[in-house]
Design an enzyme around this catalytic site. Structure first.
Site, PDB file in Angstrom:
ATOM      1  N   LYS A   1     -16.490  21.334  24.966  1.00 15.17           N
ATOM      2  CA  LYS A   1     -15.547  22.451  25.042  1.00 15.17           C
ATOM      3  C   LYS A   1     -14.109  21.955  24.792  1.00 15.17           C
ATOM      4  O   LYS A   1     -13.363  22.538  23.992  1.00 15.17           O
ATOM      5  CB  LYS A   1     -15.655  23.096  26.423  1.00 15.17           C
ATOM      6  CG  LYS A   1     -14.797  24.313  26.604  1.00 15.17           C
ATOM      7  CD  LYS A   1     -15.126  24.976  27.927  1.00 15.17           C
ATOM      8  CE  LYS A   1     -14.201  26.146  28.178  1.00 15.17           C
ATOM      9  NZ  LYS A   1     -14.368  26.660  29.541  1.00 15.17           N
TER      10      LYS A   1
ATOM     11  N   GLY B   1      15.144 -10.713  52.619  1.00 15.39           N
ATOM     12  CA  GLY B   1      14.306 -11.257  53.703  1.00 15.39           C
ATOM     13  C   GLY B   1      14.648 -12.713  53.977  1.00 15.39           C
ATOM     14  O   GLY B   1      14.687 -13.156  55.132  1.00 15.39           O
TER      15      GLY B   1
ATOM     16  N   LEU C   1      -0.270  10.986  36.862  1.00 13.75           N
ATOM     17  CA  LEU C   1      -1.692  10.882  36.508  1.00 13.75           C
ATOM     18  C   LEU C   1      -2.114   9.429  36.313  1.00 13.75           C
ATOM     19  O   LEU C   1      -3.290   9.142  36.117  1.00 13.75           O
ATOM     20  CB  LEU C   1      -1.982  11.654  35.210  1.00 13.75           C
ATOM     21  CG  LEU C   1      -1.961  13.167  35.308  1.00 13.75           C
ATOM     22  CD1 LEU C   1      -2.340  13.791  33.970  1.00 13.75           C
ATOM     23  CD2 LEU C   1      -2.924  13.652  36.389  1.00 13.75           C
ATOM     24  N   GLY C   2      -1.149   8.541  36.358  1.00 14.86           N
ATOM     25  CA  GLY C   2      -1.485   7.125  36.179  1.00 14.86           C
ATOM     26  C   GLY C   2      -1.491   6.699  34.728  1.00 14.86           C
ATOM     27  O   GLY C   2      -2.342   5.906  34.313  1.00 14.86           O
TER      28      GLY C   2
ATOM     29  N   PRO D   1      -5.785  24.007  31.632  1.00 14.89           N
ATOM     30  CA  PRO D   1      -4.494  23.300  31.589  1.00 14.89           C
ATOM     31  C   PRO D   1      -4.457  22.247  30.475  1.00 14.89           C
ATOM     32  O   PRO D   1      -3.418  22.056  29.827  1.00 14.89           O
ATOM     33  CB  PRO D   1      -4.403  22.634  32.970  1.00 14.89           C
ATOM     34  CG  PRO D   1      -5.317  23.429  33.848  1.00 14.89           C
ATOM     35  CD  PRO D   1      -6.422  23.926  32.964  1.00 14.89           C
TER      36      PRO D   1
ATOM     37  N   HIS E   1      12.247 -13.526  43.515  1.00 18.40           N
ATOM     38  CA  HIS E   1      11.185 -12.547  43.741  1.00 18.40           C
ATOM     39  C   HIS E   1       9.840 -13.049  43.198  1.00 18.40           C
ATOM     40  O   HIS E   1       9.486 -12.746  42.059  1.00 18.40           O
ATOM     41  CB  HIS E   1      11.534 -11.221  43.052  1.00 18.40           C
ATOM     42  CG  HIS E   1      12.658 -10.501  43.703  1.00 18.40           C
ATOM     43  ND1 HIS E   1      12.471  -9.535  44.662  1.00 18.40           N
ATOM     44  CD2 HIS E   1      13.992 -10.638  43.548  1.00 18.40           C
ATOM     45  CE1 HIS E   1      13.646  -9.090  45.069  1.00 18.40           C
ATOM     46  NE2 HIS E   1      14.586  -9.741  44.401  1.00 18.40           N
TER      47      HIS E   1
ATOM     48  N   CYS F   1      14.192 -12.569  49.098  1.00 15.04           N
ATOM     49  CA  CYS F   1      15.544 -12.140  48.758  1.00 15.04           C
ATOM     50  C   CYS F   1      16.319 -11.748  50.019  1.00 15.04           C
ATOM     51  O   CYS F   1      16.670 -12.622  50.793  1.00 15.04           O
ATOM     52  CB  CYS F   1      15.498 -11.039  47.708  1.00 15.04           C
ATOM     53  SG  CYS F   1      16.981 -11.023  46.685  1.00 15.04           S
TER      54      CYS F   1
ATOM     55  N   GLU G   1      13.291  17.017  28.382  1.00 15.51           N
ATOM     56  CA  GLU G   1      13.730  15.631  28.144  1.00 15.51           C
ATOM     57  C   GLU G   1      12.826  14.868  27.192  1.00 15.51           C
ATOM     58  O   GLU G   1      13.240  13.919  26.544  1.00 15.51           O
ATOM     59  CB  GLU G   1      13.758  14.838  29.461  1.00 15.51           C
ATOM     60  CG  GLU G   1      14.822  15.227  30.434  1.00 15.51           C
ATOM     61  CD  GLU G   1      14.293  16.189  31.478  1.00 15.51           C
ATOM     62  OE1 GLU G   1      13.342  16.940  31.161  1.00 15.51           O
ATOM     63  OE2 GLU G   1      14.835  16.195  32.589  1.00 15.51           O
TER      64      GLU G   1
ATOM     65  N   GLU H   1       6.983 -12.015  43.808  1.00 15.31           N
ATOM     66  CA  GLU H   1       6.038 -10.906  43.586  1.00 15.31           C
ATOM     67  C   GLU H   1       6.064 -10.416  42.143  1.00 15.31           C
ATOM     68  O   GLU H   1       5.108  -9.778  41.694  1.00 15.31           O
ATOM     69  CB  GLU H   1       6.330  -9.750  44.562  1.00 15.31           C
ATOM     70  CG  GLU H   1       7.577  -8.903  44.294  1.00 15.31           C
ATOM     71  CD  GLU H   1       8.877  -9.484  44.824  1.00 15.31           C
ATOM     72  OE1 GLU H   1       8.938 -10.700  45.080  1.00 15.31           O
ATOM     73  OE2 GLU H   1       9.860  -8.719  44.968  1.00 15.31           O
TER      74      GLU H   1
HETATM   75  N1  GLN Z   1      21.226  -7.314  48.993  1.00 15.83           N
HETATM   76  C1  GLN Z   1      20.986  -8.680  48.740  1.00 15.83           C
HETATM   77  C2  GLN Z   1      21.822  -9.214  47.608  1.00 15.83           C
HETATM   78  O1  GLN Z   1      22.302  -8.462  46.812  1.00 15.83           O
HETATM   79  C3  GLN Z   1      19.506  -8.942  48.473  1.00 15.83           C
HETATM   80  C4  GLN Z   1      18.980  -8.266  47.253  1.00 15.83           C
HETATM   81  C5  GLN Z   1      17.487  -8.182  47.220  1.00 15.83           C
HETATM   82  O2  GLN Z   1      16.822  -8.295  48.237  1.00 15.83           O
HETATM   83  N2  GLN Z   1      16.931  -7.928  46.056  1.00 15.83           N
HETATM   84  O3  GLN Z   1      21.989 -10.393  47.473  1.00 15.83           O
END
Ligand code: GLN
Length: 537
Positions: A224, A384, A15-16, A191, A508, A382, A150, A510
């Site tokens: 309600k 990539g 549901l976010g 519900p 990373h 990473c 749970e 991102e």
């Molecule tokens: N599999 C790669 C490593 O362990 C890259 C990991 C990733 O992309 N987060 O180094």
């Protein structure tokens, strides 16, 4: 003393709750309160680090190296405040602590039970954030749906906490679904009534009910729900479906959710929240002046949540550039030399995603060769980045068997290698290079142009590294290492000299992009994609 807001969910999952918790946090923060959000996950994994993305979506990593639920990513993107290990608690980690304590004899011969030992440990985790003195409000999101077996220990802990802290210091927001029956042309409340009854049966009466709905909730329906669920009718809040998750704080503001919460917590509510920056972001999001298509090459692309932070980073970077970024998912497993041009030729940029294991690797490498040779903007994250190194070794340095040790232990040219300290590890959970590490950025680089700083820190989650034995050969052939870890000399960023924008990062980025601070590498990558598109036409 910090006050507590619990967010529970009823009727269905998805549901976010994370977005509602984040949006509520944003509104309270915009009123000048110091807010953090915590997530309880009722599964037995100690953390989601060992979970397949297909099971769980992306694994979000904090500065202190915790592998956490992707909702923590939403919390950070909305609040622009870093989270930590303490912000994500799983049933697995609760049991692990309790069992370790039992082995140490900490319970002095008592029988160890769900109540009080598990619930006490849950309580300790909730309070530990409050005890830091850093926050006025702790929002705690209970994963799962009310009624799940749970979730019971969490609901019981909530009941106890409310009793201990008092109703003005601890309130419960229950998120529920109002299904719309097309045949009857009606929103149904039953519900919701049932899920509130289920909560009450466990001793928890919600203070506020937030209704996810596709249609507006009339006053009559609100009344309600209020009557049958024992809440005030102004405490029945409509959360109508939105175009973007970033609309949700303003939808809740319109419903005065923040005011109602402050009143219930006996906090002053006269000042309006300052949402001007947020509104400006939304304005730019909805009025782009251009559009680019960026390919996201990965192996988990079927699952929307697998690359959540990357998707959101593109939203933020798009807004900075006043550009709509269409992210086009491309399955790396199905890229071959034969079809790569078909799949990539119309794109303005390509991002090759993080990942683990060998499935889809050759497709990623083929895609990188294509964008390198055709000078299409590229960002590798990473795995990539590691694939970009392998591609360069194979096709530029002509070491045809070059590979990562992760994919091929026998290779003569392990250009991506396992770190010494990783070699003898037996346990899989929590043993990667995790969390924030420093990186020195070289001045003449795309990275420096983006960061405008020579000292940065970024989050990591990987085992394998660029093999520094090959460093000089890469540099001589045109792959520069423009970011280096100052303590270990490990390569953090690679770039190509004769390419308009080709950047690979071992970390990373991102995980650091937020609404108020789009990540500089994503901003520059999108800018490069716009420039590429202009030059192409
Ligand atoms: N599999 C790669 C490593 O362990 C890259 C990991 C990733 O992309 N987060 O180094």
């Amino acid at each position: 003393m910090a006050k507590h807001i619990f967010v529970t969910g009823g009727v269905t999952s998805s549901l976010g709750k994370g977005i509602i918790a984040s949006s509520l946090g944003k509104l309270l923060q915009a009123r000048g309160l110091r807010v953090t959000i915590q997530k309880f996950d009722p599964y037995l994994n100690v953390d989601p680090g060992t979970l397949n993305p297909y099971e769980h979506g992306e694994c979000f990593v904090t500065d202190d190296g915790a592998e956490t639920d992707l909702d923590l990513g939403h919390y950070e993107r909305f609040l622009n405040v870093p989270t930590s290990q303490a912000n994500n608690v799983t049933t697995g980690s609760i049991y692990q602590t309790v069992i370790e304590n039992e082995r140490k004899g900490a319970y002095l011969g008592k029988t160890v039970q769900v109540i009080p030992h598990i619930t006490d440990e849950i309580k300790r985790r909730v309070k530990s954030l409050g005890n830091t003195g850093k926050y006025d409000i702790i929002i705690t999101e209970l994963g799962g749906t009310v009624g799940d077996i749970e979730s019971l220990p969490y609901v019981e802990t909530l009941r106890q906490l409310r009793w201990e802290e008092g109703q003005f210091n601890c309130i419960v927001v229950h998120l529920t679904l109002l299904p719309y029956l097309n045949a009857a042309k009606e929103l149904k409340t039953k519900p919701t009534q049932h899920s509130v009854r289920e909560l009450s049966r466990n001793g928890v009466q919600p203070d506020i009910i937030v209704c996810r709905t596709e249609h507006h909730v009339t006053l009559e329906i609100r009344q309600k729900i209020a009557r049958f669920c024992n809440v005030e009718s102004n405490a029945v809040i409509e959360a109508i479906d939105a175009d973007s998750i970033y609309d949700v704080p303003l939808i809740l503001l319109r419903e005065k959710l923040d005011r109602i919460i402050l009143d219930k917590l006996r906090l002053p509510s006269h000042k309006q929240p300052d949402m001007s920056q947020w509104k400006e972001f939304l304005g730019r999001l909805k009025n782009p002046t251009c559009e680019v298509n960026i390919g996201l090459v990965g192996k988990y692309v079927e699952l929307q949540d697998a690359y959540k932070s990357i998707q959101e980073s593109f939203v933020h970077a798009g807004v900075t550039n006043e550009c709509r970024v269409n992210v086009i998912s491309i399955h790396s497993e199905y890229i071959s030399e034969r079809n790569v041009a078909d799949k990539l030729k119309d794109l303005d940029g390509v991002l090759v995603a993080p990942g683990f294991g060998s499935r889809g690797i050759e497709g990623k490498i083929t895609a990188i060769q294509y964008v390198r040779e055709r000078k299409i903007p590229f960002l590798g994250i990473c795995l990539g980045m590691q694939c970009a190194v392998i591609e360069f070794a194979r096709n530029v340095l002509q070491w045809k068997d070059a590979d990562s040790i992760e994919m091929n232990e026998e290779t003569e040219n392990p250009v991506i290698n396992l770190m010494e300290e990783q070699k003898n590890l037996k346990l899989m959970g929590g043993t990667m290079r995790l969390g924030a590490y420093r990186c020195d950025v070289k001045k003449k680089s795309k990275a420096y142009k983006a960061y405008k700083s020579v000292k940065i820190s970024e989050r990591h989650r990987h085992r394998y590294e660029f093999n520094n034995d090959y460093l000089s050969q890469f540099v001589e052939a045109g792959m520069k290492t423009t970011g280096i870890n100052p303590e270990t000399s490990l390569v953090e960023i690679v770039e190509l000299e004769d390419h308009p924008w080709f950047v690979g990062v071992q970390f990373h980025p991102e995980l650091r992009s937020t609404v108020s601070k789009a990540h500089p590498l994503f901003v520059d990558f999108v800018e490069a994609a716009i420039e590429y598109q202009v030059a192409k036409n």
